[in-house]
Design an enzyme around this catalytic site. Structure first.
Site, PDB file in Angstrom:
ATOM      1  N   ASP A 181      77.892  33.314  44.646  1.00 52.03           N
ATOM      2  CA  ASP A 181      76.558  34.178  44.661  1.00 52.03           C
ATOM      3  C   ASP A 181      76.347  34.385  46.308  1.00 52.03           C
ATOM      4  O   ASP A 181      76.445  33.476  46.976  1.00 52.03           O
ATOM      5  CB  ASP A 181      75.532  33.396  43.913  1.00 52.03           C
ATOM      6  CG  ASP A 181      74.708  34.552  43.086  1.00 52.03           C
ATOM      7  OD1 ASP A 181      74.167  35.393  43.796  1.00 52.03           O
ATOM      8  OD2 ASP A 181      74.627  34.370  41.937  1.00 52.03           O
ATOM      9  N   ASP A 239      69.285  36.177  34.133  1.00 51.68           N
ATOM     10  CA  ASP A 239      68.030  36.914  34.167  1.00 51.68           C
ATOM     11  C   ASP A 239      67.738  37.662  32.888  1.00 51.68           C
ATOM     12  O   ASP A 239      66.794  38.076  32.612  1.00 51.68           O
ATOM     13  CB  ASP A 239      67.878  38.031  35.173  1.00 51.68           C
ATOM     14  CG  ASP A 239      68.172  37.422  36.721  1.00 51.68           C
ATOM     15  OD1 ASP A 239      67.648  36.151  36.860  1.00 51.68           O
ATOM     16  OD2 ASP A 239      68.598  37.900  37.566  1.00 51.68           O
TER      17      ASP A 239
HETATM   18  C1  GLC Z   1      68.276  38.449  41.627  1.00 48.95           C
HETATM   19  C2  GLC Z   1      68.775  37.027  40.930  1.00 48.95           C
HETATM   20  C3  GLC Z   1      67.485  36.314  40.275  1.00 48.95           C
HETATM   21  C4  GLC Z   1      66.810  36.054  41.393  1.00 48.95           C
HETATM   22  C5  GLC Z   1      66.243  37.381  42.281  1.00 48.95           C
HETATM   23  C6  GLC Z   1      65.784  36.993  43.855  1.00 48.95           C
HETATM   24  O1  GLC Z   1      67.698  39.071  40.686  1.00 48.95           O
HETATM   25  O2  GLC Z   1      69.765  37.489  39.936  1.00 48.95           O
HETATM   26  O3  GLC Z   1      67.951  35.279  39.900  1.00 48.95           O
HETATM   27  O4  GLC Z   1      65.497  35.674  41.063  1.00 48.95           O
HETATM   28  O5  GLC Z   1      67.502  38.039  42.559  1.00 48.95           O
HETATM   29  O6  GLC Z   1      66.818  36.246  44.321  1.00 48.95           O
END
Ligand code: GLC
Ligand code: CA
Length: 547
Positions: free
Chosen positions: A97, A322
């Site tokens: 990530d 998410d």
């Molecule tokens: C993305 C991620 C999520 C996170 C957000 C801020 O949407 O998948 O989990 O809260 O970014 O980094």
């Protein structure tokens, strides 16, 4: 498209909830290592690891305080190196990530930046003076409330599009971009195989979004410089490396996808679009417990299939960290038979499309949503913020309505521990799990599914193998059948004289198939023991045929 990517299936791991090995109740990298053989058995080609970096605990690791260190609760850099080596030894690639729209406010860059207005790192973030004594403008955080936070030290506001602890980086500053690129090269030189890029279409905020003008909330996504930054990143980091990159890009349309992930490889390999995830949104955005309209879902998915064809590459997903569990959202988890059938049906519906499928941990077991009873049980900054705003501050939803929505759509549903066994804490930990284990682990767990040819796990294994075996699955074009039907999701794929027919029943009632969708030819896959009536699908039935 590179051949390996064309055929690849990605498995997403949320390490904190995957497997604990030292009894502290938190999943760790050694836990991932210990389950690599399970992933090999499933047959996936790539693992995407949710953030494993040092962080400040505000948003599940998406608030990074050191890009080159492993979060202590997850393990050490030695553990990471071993994970990489062991995955590679099994032919599994590792995608990291990459969270570079923002850092934690505990990151050394921010600590420096906030010190004083003339600091060398001041311009690494977005600082603005007050506007008429208040916030610079009406920009709203994705997690509710203003996106501006006053910092006492200098009397200025910094921008945070997410939690207060997540300060947005200033991508206009070439030094920020170079620092990010250098960090990316460092990980690639270590041997990682690519990046999933967090909210990457938010990095190039249009000037209005950061203007100190008292203006309204605008949309900071897909700014005019977005393409240029991605080209630069490709040029400086990715070019010439054999990597998979996937950008998380909420709110993009197919035409924007062509800009971010063109097939010529000059930017990203692919993106995650959200239109199908937004198809069941209501007046309070995602916060609803209403089920999706199937014609709408089909229309969105078919559009991405046809509009990207030959021009960009799709990602295919129902689930991630998410999103709620898809079997509870688009399928049925009310009884075991419906759950098993609908989990398989959803898998087939997605995996037989063109693009790269992503399997989120536990999806291959048909894991379900969790029965959250009250907001006190929520750990997620998003749900807590939305509850505060919609129930307590604005009174736009009753506590019951909001809890129903959180049970149906909340992110915590995805983050309960992986269900390995029917035993204590589902075999996730010998200690106290950081998040409750779903009590249904007694019936839904890997141990009971891996060797069972009728399990959801075995069905996913077959889906993954079909992609590896059949060019029509990777390359075929896409035609939606019965677009208006409220129960049936059916389509064909065609490639070099071969036709794949996929018919899925998104309901618990028998559904008629029209002539084009009638099953015929060679049966490749189904979720009932027998072929059944060619002109009708049984509850939650799926069939895959080669004509
Ligand atoms: C993305 C991620 C999520 C996170 C957000 C801020 O949407 O998948 O989990 O809260 O970014 O980094
Ligand atoms: Ca642990």
């Amino acid at each position: 498209m590179k051949e390996w990517i064309e055929r690849a299936v990605v498995y997403q791991i949320y390490p904190k909830s995957f497997q604990d090995t030292n009894g502290d109740g938190i999943g760790d990298l050694r836990g991932v290592i210990s389950r690599l053989d399970y992933l090999k058995e499933l047959g996936v080609d790539v693992v995407w690891l949710n953030p494993v970096y040092r962080h400040s605990g505000a948003d599940g690791g998406y608030d990074i305080s050191d890009y080159r260190a492993i979060a202590p609760e997850l393990g050490t850099m030695e553990d990471f190196d071993e994970l990489l080596a062991q995955a590679h030894a099994r032919g599994i690639r590792i995608v990291m990530d990459l969270v570079v729209n923002h850092t934690s406010t505990e990151h050394p860059w921010f600590i420096e930046s906030r010190r004083d207005k003339t600091n060398d790192k001041r311009d690494f973030y977005v600082w603005r003076p007050p506007y008429r004594g208040g916030v610079p403008n009406g920009e709203q955080s994705m997690f509710s409330g203003s996106a501006w936070k006053l910092d006492e030290a200098t009397g200025e506001y910094y921008l945070h599009m997410f939690a207060e602890k997540q300060a947005d980086l200033n991508w206009k500053n070439p030094r920020v971009r170079e620092a990010v690129y250098e960090m990316m090269r460092w990980w690639l030189d270590k041997g990682v195989d690519g990046f999933r890029m967090d909210v990457i279409n938010l990095i190039a905020k249009p000037d209005e979004v950061t203007a100190c003008d008292g203006g309204p909330h605008r949309n900071g996504f897909n700014g005019p410089m977005q393409g240029a930054y991605l080209s630069e990143m490709n040029e400086r980091v990715l070019k010439g490396r054999d990597v998979l990159t996937v950008g998380e890009t909420g709110g993009v349309t197919p035409s924007e996808a062509l800009v971010y992930a063109p097939l010529d490889g000059s930017r990203l390999t692919m993106i995650f679009q959200f239109e199908h995830m937004d198809a069941d949104a209501g007046p309070k955005h995602k916060w609803t417990d209403k089920r999706v309209s199937l014609p709408k879902l089909k229309q969105v998915m078919a559009r991405w299939q046809t509009e990207l064809r030959g021009r960009a590459w799709n990602s295919l997903y129902w689930n991630n960290h998410d999103q709620p569990r898809v079997v509870s959202r688009f399928g049925c988890d009310a009884d075991e038979e419906s759950r098993t059938r609908s989990a398989k049906m959803l898998g087939a519906c997605l995996h037989m499309m063109q693009g790269t499928p992503y399997v989120y941990q536990g999806e291959e077991l048909g894991m379900t949503n969790y029965p959250f009873a009250s907001i006190e049980e929520s750990l997620d900054v998003e749900a807590i913020g939305a509850y505060r705003e919609l129930v307590i501050e604005k009174g736009e939803m009753t506590p019951e309505q909001m809890m129903a929505a959180i049970r149906f759509k909340g992110r915590d549903n995805a983050r309960t521990p992986m269900q390995w066994t029917a035993g204590k804490n589902a075999g996730f930990t010998s200690g106290t799990p950081w998040m409750p284990v779903n009590p249904n682990c007694e019936r839904i767990n890997a141990a009971s599914q891996v060797g069972d040819p009728d399990s959801v796990f075995s069905f996913y294994k077959r889906l993954i193998a079909l992609r590896h075996e059949l060019p029509v699955v990777c390359r075929g074009d896409f035609t939606l059948l019965m677009p208006q039907d409220e129960q049936v999701f059916a389509y064909t794929r065609q490639y070099e004289g071969e036709t794949l027919l996929v018919a899925c029943n998104f309901s618990g009632k028998t559904a008629a198939l029209d002539d084009a969708a009638k099953t015929r030819g060679k049966r490749l896959l189904g979720n009932y023991p027998d072929a059944g009536d060619a002109g009708a699908l049984r509850p939650w039935e799926t069939r895959v045929y080669l004509l």
